[in-house]
Design an enzyme around this catalytic site. Structure first.
Site, mmCIF file in Angstrom:
data_model
loop_
_atom_site.group_PDB
_atom_site.id
_atom_site.type_symbol
_atom_site.label_atom_id
_atom_site.label_comp_id
_atom_site.label_asym_id
_atom_site.label_seq_id
_atom_site.Cartn_x
_atom_site.Cartn_y
_atom_site.Cartn_z
ATOM 1 N N ASP A 1 0.858 -1.181 0.000
ATOM 2 C CA ASP A 1 0.000 0.000 0.000
ATOM 3 C C ASP A 1 0.898 1.236 0.000
ATOM 4 O O ASP A 1 1.653 1.456 0.950
ATOM 5 C CB ASP A 1 -0.900 -0.016 1.239
ATOM 6 C CG ASP A 1 -2.023 1.008 1.169
ATOM 7 O OD1 ASP A 1 -2.179 1.643 0.113
ATOM 8 O OD2 ASP A 1 -2.742 1.171 2.171
ATOM 9 N N ASP B 1 -2.740 2.404 -6.190
ATOM 10 C CA ASP B 1 -1.702 2.480 -5.163
ATOM 11 C C ASP B 1 -1.635 1.287 -4.225
ATOM 12 O O ASP B 1 -0.935 1.337 -3.205
ATOM 13 C CB ASP B 1 -1.853 3.763 -4.350
ATOM 14 C CG ASP B 1 -3.165 3.813 -3.582
ATOM 15 O OD1 ASP B 1 -4.101 3.081 -3.949
ATOM 16 O OD2 ASP B 1 -3.248 4.591 -2.613
ATOM 17 N N GLU B 2 -2.322 0.197 -4.537
ATOM 18 C CA GLU B 2 -2.209 -0.983 -3.679
ATOM 19 C C GLU B 2 -2.450 -2.254 -4.471
ATOM 20 O O GLU B 2 -3.155 -2.260 -5.477
ATOM 21 C CB GLU B 2 -3.158 -0.898 -2.478
ATOM 22 C CG GLU B 2 -4.619 -0.882 -2.839
ATOM 23 C CD GLU B 2 -5.512 -0.931 -1.607
ATOM 24 O OE1 GLU B 2 -5.207 -1.667 -0.650
ATOM 25 O OE2 GLU B 2 -6.539 -0.218 -1.613
#
Length: 268
Positions: free
Chosen positions: A21, A116-117
């Protein structure tokens, strides 16, 4: 250095799942590209009117109570010095692709959740999941100048929860022998499917933590909560057998626009 195991295992082994993350991804990119912002409260989002909403904000801004999905005007009330940067989705997408290339150096089993993860299955590595996660995070920072946090566990449920434990720029591992203790005192709000309304419903049943859920039998949970009760019975014990899927079916595509004033035409 991490060693990749090229030999087939003689017996089934526990998975090594990493949840990566990125730390306040959009805001971090803005601070990287605008060094004068470092150390100041920064957010990314709409700025033009009371309809503007924050997409994300950095950690200094969060100390004032600012958070994603908050109306910009309210965030500015909490933090008058907040610097709100306009969104640059093309830039964020570009950086996300660079990060994905880092992932591919370690595994083909990558399940993105957003820009983003992502989940990564690194079970084929001889090195520990924690060692692989450290190397991935190091390469991400070296490649992009951005930091990432990681959770490492034997399944996706716990890996995702663990990635929040040492933010920002940290990692946390929950080994198979630690699962029971880790889950026991965990708030039910950390479990999938438990939002605000569900948490209120559970609180009325005297349920605040996973230990509280464990005090209920499966038939009783099923009777009171239906399918959710069955899911919670397993989740509170850290049970999750879902594999990391490298291709996720797109369920829907949405597009929205926020207007400065209310519209009276349904075709507006």
């Amino acid at each position: 250095a991490c060693e990749q195991d090229t030999l087939a295992a003689a017996a089934p082994q526990l998975r090594k799942i990493i949840h990566i993350d990125m730390d306040c991804f959009y805001a971090a990119i803005e601070m990287r590209d605008h060094p004068e912002l470092v150390g100041k409260p920064v957010a990314v989002g709409g700025r033009s009117s009371r309809r503007g909403v924050l997409t994300t904000c950095n950690y200094p801004a969060r100390t004032f109570g600012c958070h994603s999905a908050m109306p910009t005007y309210k965030a500015l009330q909490l933090c008058p010095a907040l610097i709100v940067m306009p969104t640059r989705f093309e830039v964020y997408q570009h950086e996300s692709k660079r990060i994905r290339q880092v992932f591919k150096r370690f595994t083909d089993l990558i399940e993105p959740l957003s820009l983003d993860e992502a989940y990564l299955d690194v079970s084929h590595w001889r090195s520990s999941g924690a060692a692989v996660a450290r190397e991935i995070r190091r390469e991400i920072q070296e490649t992009t100048g951005l930091t990432a946090s990681a959770g490492i566990a034997t399944n996706k449920l716990i890996a995702k929860i663990a990635s929040d434990w040492r933010k920002p720029n940290g990692q946390f591992e929950v080994t198979s022998s630690e699962v029971d203790a880790f889950m026991a005192e965990l708030s039910v709000r950390k479990l999938w499917g438990v939002g605000g309304k569900t948490a209120e419903r559970l609180a009325k049943m005297g349920i605040q933590t996973c230990s509280d859920i464990r005090a209920w039998s499966l038939p009783d949970l099923n009777h009171r909560l239906g399918r959710l009760g069955i899911e919670l019975y397993h989740l509170c014990r850290g049970e999750d057998d879902r594999p990391v899927r490298s291709s996720r079916e797109r369920k829907s595509v949405s597009n929205e626009r926020t207007y400065p004033e209310n519209l009276t035409s349904e075709h507006g």
